[in-house]
Design an enzyme around this catalytic site. Structure first.
Site, PDB file in Angstrom:
ATOM      1  N   GLN A  85     -12.178  -1.648  -5.290  1.00  0.00           N
ATOM      2  CA  GLN A  85     -12.693  -0.328  -5.687  1.00  0.00           C
ATOM      3  C   GLN A  85     -12.532  -0.223  -7.193  1.00  0.00           C
ATOM      4  O   GLN A  85     -11.407  -0.347  -7.715  1.00  0.00           O
ATOM      5  CB  GLN A  85     -11.895   0.767  -4.970  1.00  0.00           C
ATOM      6  CG  GLN A  85     -12.222   0.888  -3.495  1.00  0.00           C
ATOM      7  CD  GLN A  85     -13.601   1.488  -3.279  1.00  0.00           C
ATOM      8  OE1 GLN A  85     -13.778   2.678  -3.344  1.00  0.00           O
ATOM      9  NE2 GLN A  85     -14.593   0.636  -3.016  1.00  0.00           N
ATOM     10  N   PHE A 121     -17.760   2.952  -1.444  1.00  0.00           N
ATOM     11  CA  PHE A 121     -16.351   3.032  -1.068  1.00  0.00           C
ATOM     12  C   PHE A 121     -15.915   1.748  -0.364  1.00  0.00           C
ATOM     13  O   PHE A 121     -16.682   0.806  -0.196  1.00  0.00           O
ATOM     14  CB  PHE A 121     -16.122   4.262  -0.174  1.00  0.00           C
ATOM     15  CG  PHE A 121     -15.831   5.533  -0.944  1.00  0.00           C
ATOM     16  CD1 PHE A 121     -16.181   5.674  -2.281  1.00  0.00           C
ATOM     17  CD2 PHE A 121     -15.198   6.604  -0.317  1.00  0.00           C
ATOM     18  CE1 PHE A 121     -15.905   6.841  -2.987  1.00  0.00           C
ATOM     19  CE2 PHE A 121     -14.919   7.782  -1.013  1.00  0.00           C
ATOM     20  CZ  PHE A 121     -15.271   7.902  -2.337  1.00  0.00           C
ATOM     21  N   MET A 145      -8.931   0.455 -10.946  1.00  0.00           N
ATOM     22  CA  MET A 145      -9.068  -0.209  -9.642  1.00  0.00           C
ATOM     23  C   MET A 145      -8.187   0.505  -8.626  1.00  0.00           C
ATOM     24  O   MET A 145      -7.070   0.885  -8.938  1.00  0.00           O
ATOM     25  CB  MET A 145      -8.638  -1.662  -9.794  1.00  0.00           C
ATOM     26  CG  MET A 145      -8.377  -2.393  -8.511  1.00  0.00           C
ATOM     27  SD  MET A 145      -8.079  -4.158  -8.792  1.00  0.00           S
ATOM     28  CE  MET A 145      -6.292  -4.197  -8.797  1.00  0.00           C
ATOM     29  N   ASN A 146      -8.696   0.680  -7.401  1.00  0.00           N
ATOM     30  CA  ASN A 146      -7.791   1.013  -6.294  1.00  0.00           C
ATOM     31  C   ASN A 146      -7.903  -0.034  -5.196  1.00  0.00           C
ATOM     32  O   ASN A 146      -7.578  -1.199  -5.475  1.00  0.00           O
ATOM     33  CB  ASN A 146      -7.875   2.478  -5.851  1.00  0.00           C
ATOM     34  CG  ASN A 146      -9.232   3.038  -5.524  1.00  0.00           C
ATOM     35  OD1 ASN A 146     -10.057   3.204  -6.377  1.00  0.00           O
ATOM     36  ND2 ASN A 146      -9.465   3.360  -4.268  1.00  0.00           N
ATOM     37  N   ASP A 147      -8.326   0.298  -4.010  1.00  0.00           N
ATOM     38  CA  ASP A 147      -8.153  -0.597  -2.849  1.00  0.00           C
ATOM     39  C   ASP A 147      -8.720  -2.007  -3.010  1.00  0.00           C
ATOM     40  O   ASP A 147      -9.830  -2.172  -3.529  1.00  0.00           O
ATOM     41  CB  ASP A 147      -8.896  -0.026  -1.630  1.00  0.00           C
ATOM     42  CG  ASP A 147      -8.669   1.431  -1.404  1.00  0.00           C
ATOM     43  OD1 ASP A 147      -7.820   2.021  -2.082  1.00  0.00           O
ATOM     44  OD2 ASP A 147      -9.361   2.001  -0.544  1.00  0.00           O
ATOM     45  N   ARG A 169     -15.229   6.012   7.172  1.00  0.00           N
ATOM     46  CA  ARG A 169     -15.232   5.035   6.074  1.00  0.00           C
ATOM     47  C   ARG A 169     -14.379   3.786   6.320  1.00  0.00           C
ATOM     48  O   ARG A 169     -13.714   3.653   7.311  1.00  0.00           O
ATOM     49  CB  ARG A 169     -14.778   5.708   4.781  1.00  0.00           C
ATOM     50  CG  ARG A 169     -13.390   6.317   4.786  1.00  0.00           C
ATOM     51  CD  ARG A 169     -13.129   6.963   3.423  1.00  0.00           C
ATOM     52  NE  ARG A 169     -11.848   7.648   3.337  1.00  0.00           N
ATOM     53  CZ  ARG A 169     -11.659   8.920   3.659  1.00  0.00           C
ATOM     54  NH1 ARG A 169     -12.643   9.653   4.090  1.00  0.00           N
ATOM     55  NH2 ARG A 169     -10.457   9.474   3.547  1.00  0.00           N
ATOM     56  N   ASP A 170     -14.434   2.916   5.323  1.00  0.00           N
ATOM     57  CA  ASP A 170     -13.565   1.745   5.158  1.00  0.00           C
ATOM     58  C   ASP A 170     -13.716   0.705   6.273  1.00  0.00           C
ATOM     59  O   ASP A 170     -12.717   0.259   6.862  1.00  0.00           O
ATOM     60  CB  ASP A 170     -12.079   2.184   5.037  1.00  0.00           C
ATOM     61  CG  ASP A 170     -11.859   3.237   3.960  1.00  0.00           C
ATOM     62  OD1 ASP A 170     -12.740   3.377   3.090  1.00  0.00           O
ATOM     63  OD2 ASP A 170     -10.809   3.909   3.980  1.00  0.00           O
ATOM     64  N   GLU A 222      -6.732   5.962   6.548  1.00  0.00           N
ATOM     65  CA  GLU A 222      -7.684   5.226   5.721  1.00  0.00           C
ATOM     66  C   GLU A 222      -7.470   3.722   5.913  1.00  0.00           C
ATOM     67  O   GLU A 222      -6.440   3.276   6.414  1.00  0.00           O
ATOM     68  CB  GLU A 222      -7.495   5.596   4.236  1.00  0.00           C
ATOM     69  CG  GLU A 222      -7.705   7.081   3.952  1.00  0.00           C
ATOM     70  CD  GLU A 222      -7.739   7.407   2.462  1.00  0.00           C
ATOM     71  OE1 GLU A 222      -8.728   8.000   2.021  1.00  0.00           O
ATOM     72  OE2 GLU A 222      -6.782   7.048   1.745  1.00  0.00           O
TER      73      GLU A 222
HETATM   74  C1  FRU Z   1      -8.200   4.705  -0.049  1.00  0.00           C
HETATM   75  C2  FRU Z   1      -9.566   5.335  -0.293  1.00  0.00           C
HETATM   76  C3  FRU Z   1     -10.549   4.900   0.775  1.00  0.00           C
HETATM   77  C4  FRU Z   1     -11.862   5.055   0.083  1.00  0.00           C
HETATM   78  C5  FRU Z   1     -11.530   4.659  -1.327  1.00  0.00           C
HETATM   79  C6  FRU Z   1     -12.310   5.362  -2.383  1.00  0.00           C
HETATM   80  O1  FRU Z   1      -7.406   4.567  -1.174  1.00  0.00           O
HETATM   81  O2  FRU Z   1      -9.422   6.745  -0.347  1.00  0.00           O
HETATM   82  O3  FRU Z   1     -10.444   5.621   1.982  1.00  0.00           O
HETATM   83  O4  FRU Z   1     -12.847   4.246   0.650  1.00  0.00           O
HETATM   84  O5  FRU Z   1     -10.150   4.900  -1.509  1.00  0.00           O
HETATM   85  O6  FRU Z   1     -12.095   4.804  -3.643  1.00  0.00           O
END
Ligand code: FRU
Length: 489
Positions: free
Chosen positions: A55, A98, A37-39, A166-167, A222
Site C-alpha cells: 500500500q 486497497f 507505505m502501509n500493508d 476488502r483485502d 482487516e
Molecule cells: C489495513 C487497511 C486495509 C486497507 C488498507 C488501505 O491497514 O486499512 O484494510 O485495504 O489498509 O490502505
C-alpha cells in the site's frame, strides 16, 4: 484504460528515491521506495522470485490515494524496487487500490486481486464502496481487467456491507481453480471473513462465511489470510478497536491468529492468539516459499503512531523481517527466515558468563545486530533480568523478564524519542524455571524480539538517533548468560 497516474508515480519514485541515502533506510528490513507505505500486498512467488507489493502513496510521508508499490527478491532479505504496479485511476478504483494479493496463474501470468475503492455522492454525505478487482501482468506491468469489479456489494450475502468489503487474499487450488478470503462488516458492526471462489480467476462468487467477529475480538477485521500449517487450518486477521484481554490483546488495532480445522465450508475454531505482542506490527500477510515454508511479513508500524515524525526522512514505512511459521504445542511459532543467517558477520560469543547487577560485555553493542541470549538462574537465582538496547546517555529501550510471573516486557518509556502512545507491552512466556532464550534483531529503527525460539514475538520501532547504540544487561540476583552476537550486512 488510463495510466496517466501510474506513469507519474513511476517517474516520481525513480527520481525522488535517488535522494534517499542508504543510511536513512533500515540495513536489512524492507522499506518503501519513497513516500508512504502501509500493508504488505501480493507477497508471493512468481517466475521463481519473491514478489512484494505494498500500500503506497509516493507523494508524501502520509497516507493518501492508494497505489501499489512493488519489489522483487531472491532471498527475502535483499529487495530490488520495481516500478509502481497500480495507481487509482479507473472507474472501479478511483479512490484507491486497497490491499490485496497475487498469484501465478497456470498460464504463467501474475494475477493481482485487490480492492478498488470508489466514492458515491450523496446529499447526506458522500460514502465509499469497496469491491474486488483484478489486474494481470508479467511481473512488472499490469493491465487492469476491463470488466472490473469482479465482485461487489451485489454479490455478498444479505446483511453484509458493500462499504467495508476488502483485502482479498488469493490462492490457487490443486484442481486449478482459485479461492480467496476477504473481510466484510456485518449487521452487528463487526467483521467477518468470506471465502470466495472462482473457476478461472475472473468469475467470482461468495462460497461461505468462514468466521465472524460478533464483537468479541474487536470490531472490523482487516487483512485476512487462510492457510494450512502443520495439520491445522490457520485464519489470520487484523482486528480494529479491540478491547484489552489480559495480556493477550491490547487496546486498538491488533493482529490475531485463529487455529482450527476446515471441512465442508466450515471453519472450526480451536485456539486464538495474538500474533505479535509489540507496539508496531499490523496487517501481516503470508506466502508459501519455493521450498514449502510458510513465510509471514507485516507492516512494522501502527496506525496510532503513523503520523509521528512523518517528515524526518524521504520515505515512511518498513516491514518486519520475513518470518517462518510453524505450529508447535497449539501455538503459532515465528522465527526469522533462515536466509538472514547468510548476512551474519563478526561473531562475538560469551559462554558461561555469570554476573549480578549491571553488566556490559565488550563488543556487544550496535544498532544493526542479530543477538541471541540464553539466560539461566545462577546461585540463588534472580528476581528480574533486563537487556537495554539503543542506549544513549540516560535513554534506552528495555526488554525485561520477571521469572516469577513469567512476564516478558518491552518498554520504550525511557527512549529519547517516542510517540504519544502505548510505551509498554507485556506477554506471558513459557515458565522454564527462570531459563529464557531471546533473539533480538536490531536494525537502525527497530527491534524484534523472538522469545524461546519464536513462541512469542514483540516488535517495536526505535526512533532514537544512531549514536544511541549501547547494549547492557542487568540482573537483580544472579544469572548465567550465553550470548552470541553478529553484525548484519
Ligand atoms: C489495513 C487497511 C486495509 C486497507 C488498507 C488501505 O491497514 O486499512 O484494510 O485495504 O489498509 O490502505
Amino acid at each position: 484504460m488510463n495510466d496517466h497516474k501510474l506513469c507519474n508515480a513511476r517517474m516520481y519514485e525513480a527520481r525522488e528515491s535517488q535522494k534517499i541515502s542508504p543510511e536513512e533506510r533500515p540495513a536489512y528490513h524492507f522499506s518503501c521506495q519513497v513516500g508512504w507505505m502501509n500493508d504488505p500486498n501480493g507477497f508471493s512467488v512468481y517466475n521463481g522470485k519473491y514478489h512484494l507489493f505494498y500500500q503506497y502513496y509516493p507523494y508524501a510521508n502520509a497516507w493518501g490515494p492508494m497505489h501499489w508499490g512493488h519489489a522483487v527478491s531472491q532471498d527475502l532479505i535483499h529487495w530490488d524496487y520495481l516500478p509502481a504496479a497500480l495507481a487509482p485511476e479507473d472507474s472501479f478504483d478511483y479512490h484507491g487500490c486497497f490491499s490485496g494479493s497475487a498469484v501465478e496463474t497456470p498460464e504463467g501470468k501474475q494475477l493481482l486481486l485487490y480492492t478498488g475503492v470508489t466514492e458515491v455522492e450523496d446529499p447526506q454525505g458522500n460514502y465509499t464502496l469497496q469491491s474486488q478487482c483484478i489486474a494481470l501482468g508479467d511481473g512488472v506491468d499490469y493491465t487492469k481487467y476491463p470488466a472490473n469489479p469482479v465482485l461487489d456489494g451485489k454479490d455478498i450475502p444479505d446483511g453484509f456491507s458493500p462499504r467495508d468489503f476488502r483485502d482479498p487474499k488469493i490462492w490457487l487450488e490443486p484442481d486449478g481453480s482459485y479461492a480467496a478470503v476477504a473481510v466484510n462488516r456485518t449487521e452487528d458492526g463487526s467483521g467477518a471473513v468470506l471465502l470466495l471462489r472462482s473457476p478461472d480467476g475472473f468469475r467470482w462468487r461468495v462460497d461461505a462465511i468462514l468466521d465472524r467477529c460478533r464483537n468479541e475480538y474487536g470490531r472490523m477485521w482487516e487483512c485476512p489470510d487462510f492457510f494450512p500449517l502443520n495439520g491445522k487450518q490457520v485464519l489470520m486477521v487484523s482486528p480494529q478497536e479491540m478491547a484489552p484481554k489480559g495480556l493477550e490483546f491490547h487496546e486498538g488495532d491488533n493482529t490475531m491468529v485463529i487455529l482450527g480445522s476446515y471441512e465442508d465450508k466450515t471453519f472450526r475454531r480451536e485456539a486464538v492468539q495474538q500474533i505479535d505482542y509489540g507496539m508496531d506490527f499490523y496487517a501481516p500477510q503470508t506466502t508459501l516459499a519455493l521450498d514449502g515454508r510458510r513465510i509471514l511479513i507485516a507492516w512494522m508500524q501502527a496506525w496510532r503512531t503513523s503520523k509521528f515524525h512523518t517528515d524526518a526522512r524521504g520515505y515512511y514505512g518498513s516491514f518486519t523481517i520475513p518470518r517462518e511459521l510453524q505450529i508447535r504445542d497449539g501455538r503459532l511459532i515465528q522465527t526469522p527466515v533462515r536466509e538472514l543467517e547468510a548476512r551474519r558477520r563478526n561473531r562475538v560469543l560469551y559462554q558461561n558468563d555469570t554476573f549480578t547487577g549491571m553488566h556490559t560485555l565488550e563488543n556487544i553493542q550496535g544498532r544493526i545486530a542479530d543477538i541471541t541470549v540464553e539466560l539461566t538462574p545462577a546461585e540463588s537465582g534472580y528476581r528480574n533480568f533486563h537487556i537495554r538496547v539503543a542506549c544513549g546517555k540516560d535513554t534506552y529501550t528495555e526488554i525485561s523478564y520477571d521469572p516469577e510471573s513469567s512476564i516478558l516486557r518491552l518498554s520504550r518509556e525511557h527512549a529519547a524519542i517516542r510517540p504519544e502512545d502505548i510505551q509498554v507491552r507485556e506477554c506471558y512466556v513459557r515458565n522454564r524455571s527462570g531459563a529464557l532464550k531471546l533473539r533480538l534483531l536490531l536494525d537502525r529503527f527497530s527491534v524484534e524480539v523472538f522469545a524461546n525460539d519464536g513462541e512469542q514475538t514483540m516488535t517495536s520501532l526505535i526512533y532514537d538517533p544512531a549514536e544511541a547504540n549501547g547494549i547492557s544487561f542487568c540482573a537483580e540476583g544472579s544469572v548465567n548468560l550465553w550470548v552470541e552476537k553478529f553484525d548484519l550486512q
